[in-house]
Design a protein around this motif. Sequence first.
Motif, PDB file in Angstrom:
ATOM      1  N   PRO A 165       0.773  -0.809   0.145  1.00 21.53           N
ATOM      2  CA  PRO A 165      -0.188   0.340  -0.114  1.00 21.53           C
ATOM      3  C   PRO A 165       0.790   0.919   0.084  1.00 21.53           C
ATOM      4  O   PRO A 165       1.761   1.096   0.627  1.00 21.53           O
ATOM      5  N   VAL A 166       0.926   2.661  -0.343  1.00 20.86           N
ATOM      6  CA  VAL A 166       0.757   3.593  -0.769  1.00 20.86           C
ATOM      7  C   VAL A 166      -0.306   4.156  -0.665  1.00 20.86           C
ATOM      8  O   VAL A 166      -0.543   4.411  -0.909  1.00 20.86           O
ATOM      9  N   ILE A 167       0.754   5.425   0.091  1.00 20.56           N
ATOM     10  CA  ILE A 167      -0.085   6.705   0.198  1.00 20.56           C
ATOM     11  C   ILE A 167       0.713   8.251  -0.408  1.00 20.56           C
ATOM     12  O   ILE A 167       2.344   8.109  -0.375  1.00 20.56           O
ATOM     13  N   VAL A 168      -0.029   8.674  -0.819  1.00 21.09           N
ATOM     14  CA  VAL A 168       0.832  10.124  -1.709  1.00 21.09           C
ATOM     15  C   VAL A 168       0.981  11.160  -0.719  1.00 21.09           C
ATOM     16  O   VAL A 168      -0.181  11.525   0.017  1.00 21.09           O
ATOM     17  N   GLY A 169       2.122  11.077   0.884  1.00 19.57           N
ATOM     18  CA  GLY A 169       1.523  11.641   1.511  1.00 19.57           C
ATOM     19  C   GLY A 169       2.366  13.464   1.017  1.00 19.57           C
ATOM     20  O   GLY A 169       1.779  14.099   2.356  1.00 19.57           O
ATOM     21  N   GLU A 170       2.516  13.264   0.017  1.00 26.32           N
ATOM     22  CA  GLU A 170       2.498  14.802  -0.191  1.00 26.32           C
ATOM     23  C   GLU A 170       2.518  14.785  -1.458  1.00 26.32           C
ATOM     24  O   GLU A 170       2.960  14.753  -2.180  1.00 26.32           O
ATOM     25  N   TYR A 171       1.605  15.618  -1.741  1.00 20.00           N
ATOM     26  CA  TYR A 171       1.652  16.269  -3.619  1.00 20.00           C
ATOM     27  C   TYR A 171       0.872  17.620  -3.457  1.00 20.00           C
ATOM     28  O   TYR A 171       0.362  18.641  -2.531  1.00 20.00           O
ATOM     29  N   GLY A 172       1.556  18.273  -4.545  1.00 18.72           N
ATOM     30  CA  GLY A 172       0.981  19.829  -4.321  1.00 18.72           C
ATOM     31  C   GLY A 172       0.708  20.817  -6.339  1.00 18.72           C
ATOM     32  O   GLY A 172       0.586  19.919  -7.049  1.00 18.72           O
ATOM     33  N   LEU A 173       0.026  21.291  -6.373  1.00 15.18           N
ATOM     34  CA  LEU A 173      -0.112  21.741  -7.156  1.00 15.18           C
ATOM     35  C   LEU A 173       0.038  22.708  -8.005  1.00 15.18           C
ATOM     36  O   LEU A 173       0.216  22.981  -8.904  1.00 15.18           O
ATOM     37  N   SER A 174       1.585  23.764  -7.223  1.00 15.26           N
ATOM     38  CA  SER A 174       2.500  24.406  -7.646  1.00 15.26           C
ATOM     39  C   SER A 174       3.321  23.915  -8.716  1.00 15.26           C
ATOM     40  O   SER A 174       3.599  22.969  -8.729  1.00 15.26           O
ATOM     41  N   THR A 175       3.590  25.141 -10.164  1.00 17.17           N
ATOM     42  CA  THR A 175       4.249  24.753 -10.639  1.00 17.17           C
ATOM     43  C   THR A 175       5.052  25.237 -11.340  1.00 17.17           C
ATOM     44  O   THR A 175       6.190  25.079 -11.523  1.00 17.17           O
ATOM     45  N   GLY A 176       5.620  26.135 -10.187  1.00 18.28           N
ATOM     46  CA  GLY A 176       6.783  27.945  -9.840  1.00 18.28           C
ATOM     47  C   GLY A 176       6.835  28.329 -11.192  1.00 18.28           C
ATOM     48  O   GLY A 176       8.053  29.574 -11.150  1.00 18.28           O
ATOM     49  N   PHE A 177       5.789  28.926 -11.811  1.00 20.43           N
ATOM     50  CA  PHE A 177       6.028  29.699 -12.799  1.00 20.43           C
ATOM     51  C   PHE A 177       4.538  30.282 -13.400  1.00 20.43           C
ATOM     52  O   PHE A 177       3.485  29.891 -12.947  1.00 20.43           O
ATOM     53  N   MET A 188      -9.024  21.641 -13.516  1.00 20.50           N
ATOM     54  CA  MET A 188      -8.009  20.506 -13.890  1.00 20.50           C
ATOM     55  C   MET A 188      -6.787  19.978 -13.436  1.00 20.50           C
ATOM     56  O   MET A 188      -6.934  18.953 -13.434  1.00 20.50           O
ATOM     57  N   ASN A 189      -5.770  20.890 -13.301  1.00 21.23           N
ATOM     58  CA  ASN A 189      -4.777  19.921 -12.560  1.00 21.23           C
ATOM     59  C   ASN A 189      -5.062  19.094 -10.959  1.00 21.23           C
ATOM     60  O   ASN A 189      -5.046  18.365 -11.150  1.00 21.23           O
ATOM     61  N   LEU A 190      -6.022  19.828 -10.175  1.00 20.37           N
ATOM     62  CA  LEU A 190      -6.485  19.103  -9.385  1.00 20.37           C
ATOM     63  C   LEU A 190      -6.976  18.070  -9.702  1.00 20.37           C
ATOM     64  O   LEU A 190      -6.630  17.218  -9.269  1.00 20.37           O
ATOM     65  N   GLU A 191      -7.789  18.056 -10.432  1.00 20.08           N
ATOM     66  CA  GLU A 191      -9.113  17.124 -10.740  1.00 20.08           C
ATOM     67  C   GLU A 191      -7.494  15.812 -11.654  1.00 20.08           C
ATOM     68  O   GLU A 191      -7.936  15.039 -11.504  1.00 20.08           O
ATOM     69  N   ASN A 192      -7.383  16.218 -12.289  1.00 19.89           N
ATOM     70  CA  ASN A 192      -5.937  15.212 -13.079  1.00 19.89           C
ATOM     71  C   ASN A 192      -5.172  14.534 -11.909  1.00 19.89           C
ATOM     72  O   ASN A 192      -5.379  13.395 -11.965  1.00 19.89           O
ATOM     73  N   GLN A 193      -4.821  15.281 -10.969  1.00 16.47           N
ATOM     74  CA  GLN A 193      -4.123  14.695  -9.552  1.00 16.47           C
ATOM     75  C   GLN A 193      -4.833  13.133  -9.570  1.00 16.47           C
ATOM     76  O   GLN A 193      -4.400  12.426  -8.500  1.00 16.47           O
ATOM     77  N   LEU A 194      -5.815  13.549  -8.405  1.00 18.83           N
ATOM     78  CA  LEU A 194      -6.664  13.158  -7.413  1.00 18.83           C
ATOM     79  C   LEU A 194      -7.561  11.920  -8.412  1.00 18.83           C
ATOM     80  O   LEU A 194      -7.502  10.538  -7.861  1.00 18.83           O
ATOM     81  N   GLY A 247     -16.868  17.491  -6.437  1.00 18.57           N
ATOM     82  CA  GLY A 247     -17.532  18.130  -8.015  1.00 18.57           C
ATOM     83  C   GLY A 247     -16.686  17.088  -8.895  1.00 18.57           C
ATOM     84  O   GLY A 247     -16.765  17.736 -10.574  1.00 18.57           O
ATOM     85  N   PHE A 248     -16.064  16.376  -8.302  1.00 20.73           N
ATOM     86  CA  PHE A 248     -14.899  16.066  -9.555  1.00 20.73           C
ATOM     87  C   PHE A 248     -15.217  14.512 -10.166  1.00 20.73           C
ATOM     88  O   PHE A 248     -16.255  13.453  -8.601  1.00 20.73           O
ATOM     89  N   ASP A 249     -14.924  14.215 -10.935  1.00 20.57           N
ATOM     90  CA  ASP A 249     -15.115  12.813 -11.844  1.00 20.57           C
ATOM     91  C   ASP A 249     -13.814  12.448 -11.439  1.00 20.57           C
ATOM     92  O   ASP A 249     -12.423  11.832 -11.965  1.00 20.57           O
ATOM     93  N   LEU A 250     -13.683  11.532 -10.587  1.00 20.95           N
ATOM     94  CA  LEU A 250     -12.115  10.615 -10.100  1.00 20.95           C
ATOM     95  C   LEU A 250     -12.399   8.932 -10.713  1.00 20.95           C
ATOM     96  O   LEU A 250     -11.603   8.761 -10.404  1.00 20.95           O
ATOM     97  N   ALA A 251     -13.573   8.246 -10.981  1.00 19.36           N
ATOM     98  CA  ALA A 251     -13.602   7.359 -11.148  1.00 19.36           C
ATOM     99  C   ALA A 251     -12.521   7.022 -12.614  1.00 19.36           C
ATOM    100  O   ALA A 251     -11.723   5.797 -13.022  1.00 19.36           O
ATOM    101  N   VAL A 252     -12.422   7.598 -13.238  1.00 23.22           N
ATOM    102  CA  VAL A 252     -10.954   7.419 -14.753  1.00 23.22           C
ATOM    103  C   VAL A 252     -10.227   8.392 -15.125  1.00 23.22           C
ATOM    104  O   VAL A 252     -10.275   9.574 -13.935  1.00 23.22           O
ATOM    105  N   LEU A 253      -8.995   8.344 -15.001  1.00 22.66           N
ATOM    106  CA  LEU A 253      -7.761   8.952 -15.380  1.00 22.66           C
ATOM    107  C   LEU A 253      -7.644   9.682 -16.262  1.00 22.66           C
ATOM    108  O   LEU A 253      -8.144  10.403 -17.372  1.00 22.66           O
TER     109      LEU A 253
END
Length: 283
Positions: A165-177, A188-194, A247-253
């Motif tokens: 089992p794995v947990i993504v213990g840290e992720y973020g939305l920052s791009t640095g740009f 879209m970025n958040l929905e895609n990651q989740l 409000g996100f669709d997380l069933a598909v990538l």
Amino acid sequence: QTVNAFTGRVQKEAMFFRERRHYERGKAAVEAMVDLVLSYEASPLTAGVVVGIELINEPDQAFWNMPMGVRAFYEEMVPRVRRRLSAGRYMVLLSCMDSPHTVTADWLARARDRDPQSFAGVVYDAHVYHLFGDNSAPWSTEQDLCKTCCRDTHLLQPMWVAGIPVIVGEYGLSTGFGGWDQGGFERMNLENQLSMFNTTPWVVGSFIWNFRLLLDKRKPVMPVMFQEWSLLDMIDAGYLPPDGVHGFDLAVLCPSLPEEIPGACPRFDYRRTLWTARCDWRA
């Protein structure tokens, strides 16, 4: 000896894995943390608040196999913690920083087989960012979309191949740009990651890295750049919907991308893919 210490002290080396007294102090700190968790559980005001602990955050992989190293620390401290914190109630998270994660994932799989009682409820902690060397100019939204929708699941693949089992213990939305605040990209970025976390085998949860920054109004660019790091500020500013994951669709990538996008993903071999690997759509 972590990549980013966040300890409040600036020192070239913490000497945690180099000097015995610091190494032993680290073990005592873990035991003290267990004491604190049990004290929370004993109080009706805080019972049930803590669901798990992490022994070390982002330890430098260079110390993995040293006599006073990361592996030795985990192999001693996981059983000690598990004797006091039951697997049915508390997770134990193990942060590892190799890339690819093959060495540490294989080690944890063997440890679980060798000592299933002590390593029950032990979860691999992987951190997923598109920063800290995984971003380069000129930046475009396509870089982040390609990484999330094509590459990042392969960064987690060593764990699900090993069956841990794995947990993504840290992720973020920052791009640095700059430019992330245009065209609804962050939603879209958040929905895609989740969606990527939700559809990747053996991933049991994720935690967004969110901290409130004092935005420096004297530097017009900096508040916008640092705002990506604050989830609540992003919601308040209208970049993210207040209902969040509901409000996100997380069933598909990556559900918001065109159907032909998956076929445009480059190929990645999880045994060789580094966390800084480029990702460019195939024509």
